[in-house]
Design a protein around this motif. Structure first.
Motif, PDB file in Angstrom:
ATOM      1  N   HIS A  10       0.202  -1.067  -0.248  1.00 39.42           N
ATOM      2  CA  HIS A  10       0.063   0.024  -0.125  1.00 39.42           C
ATOM      3  C   HIS A  10       1.029   1.040  -0.215  1.00 39.42           C
ATOM      4  O   HIS A  10       2.093   1.329   0.658  1.00 39.42           O
ATOM      5  CB  HIS A  10      -1.220   0.188   1.115  1.00 39.42           C
ATOM      6  CG  HIS A  10      -1.908   1.502   0.996  1.00 39.42           C
ATOM      7  ND1 HIS A  10      -1.539   2.441   1.160  1.00 39.42           N
ATOM      8  CD2 HIS A  10      -3.316   0.722   0.565  1.00 39.42           C
ATOM      9  CE1 HIS A  10      -2.708   3.103   1.542  1.00 39.42           C
ATOM     10  NE2 HIS A  10      -3.476   2.681   1.391  1.00 39.42           N
ATOM     11  N   PRO A  11       0.208   2.209  -0.521  1.00 38.60           N
ATOM     12  CA  PRO A  11       1.775   4.018  -1.394  1.00 38.60           C
ATOM     13  C   PRO A  11       1.599   4.294   0.225  1.00 38.60           C
ATOM     14  O   PRO A  11       3.217   4.574   0.956  1.00 38.60           O
ATOM     15  CB  PRO A  11       0.832   4.828  -1.777  1.00 38.60           C
ATOM     16  CG  PRO A  11      -0.136   3.606  -2.285  1.00 38.60           C
ATOM     17  CD  PRO A  11      -0.496   2.191  -2.014  1.00 38.60           C
ATOM     18  N   ALA A  29       7.358   7.096  -8.750  1.00 38.43           N
ATOM     19  CA  ALA A  29       5.586   7.017  -9.517  1.00 38.43           C
ATOM     20  C   ALA A  29       5.831   7.360 -10.217  1.00 38.43           C
ATOM     21  O   ALA A  29       6.132   8.510 -11.347  1.00 38.43           O
ATOM     22  CB  ALA A  29       4.637   8.160  -8.549  1.00 38.43           C
ATOM     23  N   ILE A  55       6.018   3.154  -7.376  1.00 40.33           N
ATOM     24  CA  ILE A  55       4.717   3.459  -7.170  1.00 40.33           C
ATOM     25  C   ILE A  55       3.708   3.408  -8.240  1.00 40.33           C
ATOM     26  O   ILE A  55       4.371   4.205  -8.826  1.00 40.33           O
ATOM     27  CB  ILE A  55       3.503   4.687  -6.271  1.00 40.33           C
ATOM     28  CG1 ILE A  55       4.733   4.866  -5.065  1.00 40.33           C
ATOM     29  CG2 ILE A  55       1.914   4.703  -6.033  1.00 40.33           C
ATOM     30  CD1 ILE A  55       4.330   5.934  -3.923  1.00 40.33           C
ATOM     31  N   PRO A  57       0.275   3.117 -10.933  1.00 41.66           N
ATOM     32  CA  PRO A  57      -1.528   2.921 -10.639  1.00 41.66           C
ATOM     33  C   PRO A  57      -2.255   1.585 -10.957  1.00 41.66           C
ATOM     34  O   PRO A  57      -1.427   1.258 -11.611  1.00 41.66           O
ATOM     35  CB  PRO A  57      -2.043   5.235 -11.418  1.00 41.66           C
ATOM     36  CG  PRO A  57       0.058   4.160 -12.458  1.00 41.66           C
ATOM     37  CD  PRO A  57       0.327   4.380 -11.964  1.00 41.66           C
ATOM     38  N   GLN A  58      -3.465   2.019  -9.984  1.00 41.48           N
ATOM     39  CA  GLN A  58      -4.461   0.654 -10.345  1.00 41.48           C
ATOM     40  C   GLN A  58      -4.665   0.893 -12.003  1.00 41.48           C
ATOM     41  O   GLN A  58      -4.583  -0.365 -12.433  1.00 41.48           O
ATOM     42  CB  GLN A  58      -5.515   0.325  -9.348  1.00 41.48           C
ATOM     43  CG  GLN A  58      -5.300  -0.816  -9.029  1.00 41.48           C
ATOM     44  CD  GLN A  58      -7.293  -0.534  -8.389  1.00 41.48           C
ATOM     45  OE1 GLN A  58      -7.713   0.173  -7.870  1.00 41.48           O
ATOM     46  NE2 GLN A  58      -7.733  -1.787  -8.244  1.00 41.48           N
ATOM     47  N   ALA A  84      -1.135   2.137  -6.172  1.00 44.32           N
ATOM     48  CA  ALA A  84      -2.251   3.674  -5.840  1.00 44.32           C
ATOM     49  C   ALA A  84      -3.919   2.970  -6.529  1.00 44.32           C
ATOM     50  O   ALA A  84      -3.827   2.879  -7.862  1.00 44.32           O
ATOM     51  CB  ALA A  84      -1.590   4.423  -5.921  1.00 44.32           C
ATOM     52  N   THR A  85      -4.616   3.625  -5.917  1.00 43.95           N
ATOM     53  CA  THR A  85      -6.410   3.265  -6.397  1.00 43.95           C
ATOM     54  C   THR A  85      -6.180   4.947  -7.641  1.00 43.95           C
ATOM     55  O   THR A  85      -6.407   4.258  -8.695  1.00 43.95           O
ATOM     56  CB  THR A  85      -7.257   2.839  -5.593  1.00 43.95           C
ATOM     57  OG1 THR A  85      -6.986   2.008  -4.655  1.00 43.95           O
ATOM     58  CG2 THR A  85      -8.682   2.724  -6.375  1.00 43.95           C
ATOM     59  N   ASN A  86      -5.458   5.094  -6.249  1.00 47.97           N
ATOM     60  CA  ASN A  86      -5.942   7.145  -7.749  1.00 47.97           C
ATOM     61  C   ASN A  86      -4.448   7.340  -7.578  1.00 47.97           C
ATOM     62  O   ASN A  86      -4.213   8.170  -5.741  1.00 47.97           O
ATOM     63  CB  ASN A  86      -6.724   7.405  -6.930  1.00 47.97           C
ATOM     64  CG  ASN A  86      -7.185   8.901  -7.732  1.00 47.97           C
ATOM     65  OD1 ASN A  86      -5.875   9.899  -8.008  1.00 47.97           O
ATOM     66  ND2 ASN A  86      -8.428   9.644  -7.838  1.00 47.97           N
ATOM     67  N   LEU A  87      -3.517   7.348  -8.482  1.00 44.01           N
ATOM     68  CA  LEU A  87      -2.609   8.126  -8.299  1.00 44.01           C
ATOM     69  C   LEU A  87      -2.292   9.799  -7.902  1.00 44.01           C
ATOM     70  O   LEU A  87      -1.524   9.910  -7.159  1.00 44.01           O
ATOM     71  CB  LEU A  87      -1.708   8.206  -9.995  1.00 44.01           C
ATOM     72  CG  LEU A  87      -0.073   8.714  -9.586  1.00 44.01           C
ATOM     73  CD1 LEU A  87       0.860   7.492  -8.192  1.00 44.01           C
ATOM     74  CD2 LEU A  87       0.503   8.835 -10.617  1.00 44.01           C
ATOM     75  N   THR A  90      -2.881   9.917  -4.128  1.00 39.47           N
ATOM     76  CA  THR A  90      -1.668   9.262  -3.838  1.00 39.47           C
ATOM     77  C   THR A  90      -0.616  10.544  -3.745  1.00 39.47           C
ATOM     78  O   THR A  90      -0.200  10.874  -2.332  1.00 39.47           O
ATOM     79  CB  THR A  90      -0.812   7.715  -3.730  1.00 39.47           C
ATOM     80  OG1 THR A  90      -1.970   7.117  -4.140  1.00 39.47           O
ATOM     81  CG2 THR A  90       0.583   7.820  -3.085  1.00 39.47           C
ATOM     82  N   TYR A  94       1.013  12.031   0.432  1.00 41.89           N
ATOM     83  CA  TYR A  94       2.210  11.977   0.264  1.00 41.89           C
ATOM     84  C   TYR A  94       3.217  13.816   0.621  1.00 41.89           C
ATOM     85  O   TYR A  94       3.467  13.683   1.290  1.00 41.89           O
ATOM     86  CB  TYR A  94       3.244  11.640  -0.859  1.00 41.89           C
ATOM     87  CG  TYR A  94       3.720  10.149  -1.061  1.00 41.89           C
ATOM     88  CD1 TYR A  94       2.875   9.427  -1.050  1.00 41.89           C
ATOM     89  CD2 TYR A  94       5.027   9.232  -1.211  1.00 41.89           C
ATOM     90  CE1 TYR A  94       2.813   7.866  -0.696  1.00 41.89           C
ATOM     91  CE2 TYR A  94       5.305   8.439  -0.769  1.00 41.89           C
ATOM     92  CZ  TYR A  94       3.862   7.074  -1.082  1.00 41.89           C
ATOM     93  OH  TYR A  94       4.428   5.801  -0.658  1.00 41.89           O
TER      94      TYR A  94
END
Length: 177
Positions: A10-11, A29, A55, A57-58, A84-87, A90, A94
């Motif tokens: 998980h991120p 990422a 990281i 994205p999904q 990441a579900t949504n970059l 995320t 961060y």
């Protein structure tokens, strides 16, 4: 032979683990990278230059495929990859945790050799092979960094750009003072 699916981190747990070890975060990422060889090369460079993870994205991005694993030359076994579900969300999370977000683009407003944030917690965002960084991701970055290259060369491959940037940050972090 049956291989279990790769277990992505998980991120936020990835960031927590880096901070809990007392390390200065250096993460990458990927924004729309679709070539598994680029992912593998980036994982290998993260490992080589002291980074702690990648990281992805999904959606609209490559995952850790057999080709990516092979290109990483074993680095994927010791370098965590988070999904990441949504970059964009995320990246914002961060930033809230004190991580500076640096996007890579040929027309960036900061030249890599003049980067003042290298010793700070950093998330480098690499755009897709053809389109570069998406608009939303670009708007979320703290700075957009360019790598000075010869005018006769249009751009760098995403994996190469990540490697050059990771090297420069590692070099700046190693400097005394």
């Amino acid at each position: 032979l049956k291989v279990p699916p790769y277990e992505y981190a998980h991120p936020m747990e990835l960031l927590d683990k880096v901070v809990s070890r007392g390390q200065v975060p250096l993460l990458v990422a990927l924004d729309g990278i679709t070539d598994p060889r680029n992912l593998g090369a980036i994982i290998r460079s993260v490992a080589a230059f002291g980074g702690q993870g990648v990281i992805v994205p999904q959606r609209r991005s490559v995952g850790l495929t057999a080709s990516a694993w092979k290109t990483s030359a074993g680095a994927a076994a010791r370098t965590p990859v988070a999904m990441a579900t949504n970059l964009t969300q995320t990246i914002k999370a961060y930033k809230e945790r004190g991580v500076f977000v640096l996007g890579l683009a040929g027309d960036g407003d900061v030249s890599l050799p003049e980067l003042a944030l290298a010793k700070e917690p950093v998330l480098i965002v690499v755009g897709s092979e053809g389109k570069g960084l998406s608009r939303l991701v670009t708007e979320t970055c703290d700075a957009v960094v360019s790598i000075p290259i010869s005018a006769s060369t249009e751009s760098l491959n995403a994996g190469i750009a990540a490697s050059v940037t990771l090297y420069e940050i590692a070099r700046l972090r190693a400097k005394k003072g």
